[in-house]
Design a protein around this motif. Structure first.
Motif, mmCIF file in Angstrom:
data_model
loop_
_atom_site.group_PDB
_atom_site.id
_atom_site.type_symbol
_atom_site.label_atom_id
_atom_site.label_comp_id
_atom_site.label_asym_id
_atom_site.label_seq_id
_atom_site.Cartn_x
_atom_site.Cartn_y
_atom_site.Cartn_z
ATOM 1 N N ALA A 67 57.408 70.367 -55.286
ATOM 2 C CA ALA A 67 58.667 69.708 -54.936
ATOM 3 C C ALA A 67 59.018 68.638 -55.965
ATOM 4 C CB ALA A 67 58.567 69.096 -53.537
ATOM 5 N N LEU A 68 58.006 67.919 -56.457
ATOM 6 C CA LEU A 68 58.264 66.926 -57.504
ATOM 7 C C LEU A 68 58.768 67.619 -58.773
ATOM 8 C CD1 LEU A 68 58.180 64.099 -58.743
ATOM 9 C CD2 LEU A 68 55.750 64.477 -59.261
ATOM 10 N N ALA A 69 58.145 68.732 -59.153
ATOM 11 C CA ALA A 69 58.594 69.461 -60.347
ATOM 12 C C ALA A 69 60.045 69.897 -60.205
ATOM 13 C CB ALA A 69 57.690 70.668 -60.590
ATOM 14 N N ALA A 70 60.420 70.310 -59.007
ATOM 15 C CA ALA A 70 61.811 70.721 -58.777
ATOM 16 C C ALA A 70 62.752 69.531 -58.921
ATOM 17 C CB ALA A 70 61.949 71.348 -57.387
ATOM 18 N N ARG A 71 62.324 68.353 -58.443
ATOM 19 C CA ARG A 71 63.174 67.164 -58.584
ATOM 20 C C ARG A 71 63.308 66.768 -60.056
ATOM 21 N NH1 ARG A 71 60.066 65.441 -54.147
ATOM 22 N NH2 ARG A 71 58.997 63.815 -55.344
ATOM 23 N N VAL A 72 62.208 66.895 -60.821
ATOM 24 C CA VAL A 72 62.271 66.580 -62.254
ATOM 25 C C VAL A 72 63.253 67.519 -62.952
ATOM 26 C CG1 VAL A 72 60.967 66.576 -64.410
ATOM 27 C CG2 VAL A 72 59.973 65.554 -62.345
#
Length: 358
Positions: free
Chosen positions: A277-282
């Motif tokens: 989910a963090l990678a998607a936000r980045v």
């Protein structure tokens, strides 16, 4: 009158220490290449000077986390106060003095920031206080093969293309392209990274872009994941400082240069639950304005290891790189680098997890 060297000084100890300057645009793979060199040093005892744009030394932290005897943590010196090519006297010379005071250093690797011009740094090796002690073994320019195959020098130039279309005066004053071309102009070796992401046609397009920018014959080596035999790029023996005036760049007629076109800021992250989910936000944040690079660390709830995050445009990778130390707070930090005028609030909001509903 000349003096006879002391009996404990050998010809090797009196020789100048070779330095390899590793330059290249944001996200091209410089740190990965250097980490591979540290892990496969072949008996060499290495030291590293790493320079970053902004106040948080993410790349230095990555290299310090290697835990390799060939390059212990104290041999990694971070310069995070500005571009090394602009602060040679204030930052680089003291860092070099510190490294040379340590015994047994066989080779020094210098990683410039993605915005640095290598020529002023190479020229500093001609200074009297430096030239008798070190030499530039070679300038290694690292280029992003995947981006070049798509006709760009960075992973995301869509916003830049729009800016250029809106302001025709930028057609002849593109800071990104100038930095890229100046880095290529100084190269003794070009390392074309992310070759594993390219088919034969893509690799040919990337290579053609590099060849078009090269002002003279220079080896171009495609690599994947930074895996390059250290024997290929350490020990070039060029002595680049002796030839640097022949390497013409865009900034030769300037007394100095600045990086007003770029800016960076840091977003502090609470512990997260889901790395994906963090990678998607980045990736989503990278599409907001003229973001060039997002990189840093995160703490994953319940995990003892630190999560390393590397984003180049919308391409985002992450992996656990080392355990969190007992003396450090489990607080994440992401550095955002882009062209001037970033919408910091919008980017920060995109990177932070959504608050839990009441």
């Amino acid at each position: 009158m000349s003096q006879t060297p002391a009996s404990n000084e050998t010809p090797a100890s009196l020789a100048r220490v070779p330095c390899t300057i590793v330059t290249g645009f944001l996200g091209s793979g410089k740190t990965t290449l250097i980490r591979n060199a540290i892990e496969n040093a072949g008996g060499r005892r290495l030291a590293v000077i790493v320079n970053e744009f902004g106040d948080v030394g993410i790349d230095g932290e990555i290299l310090k986390g290697c835990g390799i005897e060939a390059c212990p943590e104290e041999n990694v010196v971070e310069l995070a106060n500005g571009c090394i090519c602009c602060t040679v006297a204030d930052d680089f010379v003291p860092a070099l003095d510190a490294i040379l005071s340590r015994p047994g250093i066989d080779h020094i690797l210098i990683e410039t920031s993605g915005l640095a011009l290598p020529k002023p740094l190479v020229q500093a090796f001609q200074w009297p206080a430096i030239k008798g002690r070190v030499t530039v073994d070679g300038v290694v320019t690292v280029v992003d093969g995947a981006a070049l195959a798509d006709g760009r020098v960075a992973a995301d130039e869509d916003a830049l293309a729009k800016q250029r279309a809106d302001d025709p005066s930028l057609d002849h004053d593109d800071p990104i392209e100038e930095v890229f071309e100046d880095q290529i102009a100084c190269a003794d070796l070009v390392v074309l990274t992310k070759a594993d992401l390219l088919d034969e046609e893509g690799l040919a397009r990337a290579r053609a872009t590099v060849d078009a920018a090269l002002p003279r014959a220079c080896a171009v080596v495609p690599v994947a994941e930074g895996r390059l035999d250290v024997g290929i790029f350490l020990g070039l023996g060029v002595g680049t400082e002796s030839d640097i005036e022949n390497r013409r760049t865009h900034h030769d007629d300037e007394e100095d240069h600045d990086h007003d076109e770029f800016e960076s800021f840091v977003v502090t992250l609470p512990e997260i639950d889901d790395p994906a989910a963090l990678a998607a936000r980045v990736a989503a944040a990278a599409e907001l304005g003229t973001v060039l690079r997002i990189k840093g660390f995160a703490a994953v709830r319940g995990k003892p290891m630190r999560l390393l995050v590397q984003g180049v445009g919308t391409r985002v990778g992450h992996h656990y790189d080392r355990p969190w130390r007992t003396d450090e707070a489990r607080t994440g930090r992401l550095v955002v680098i882009g062209l001037a005028g970033l919408d910091r609030d919008a980017i920060a909001a995109a990177l932070l997890p959504a608050p839990l509903a009441a």
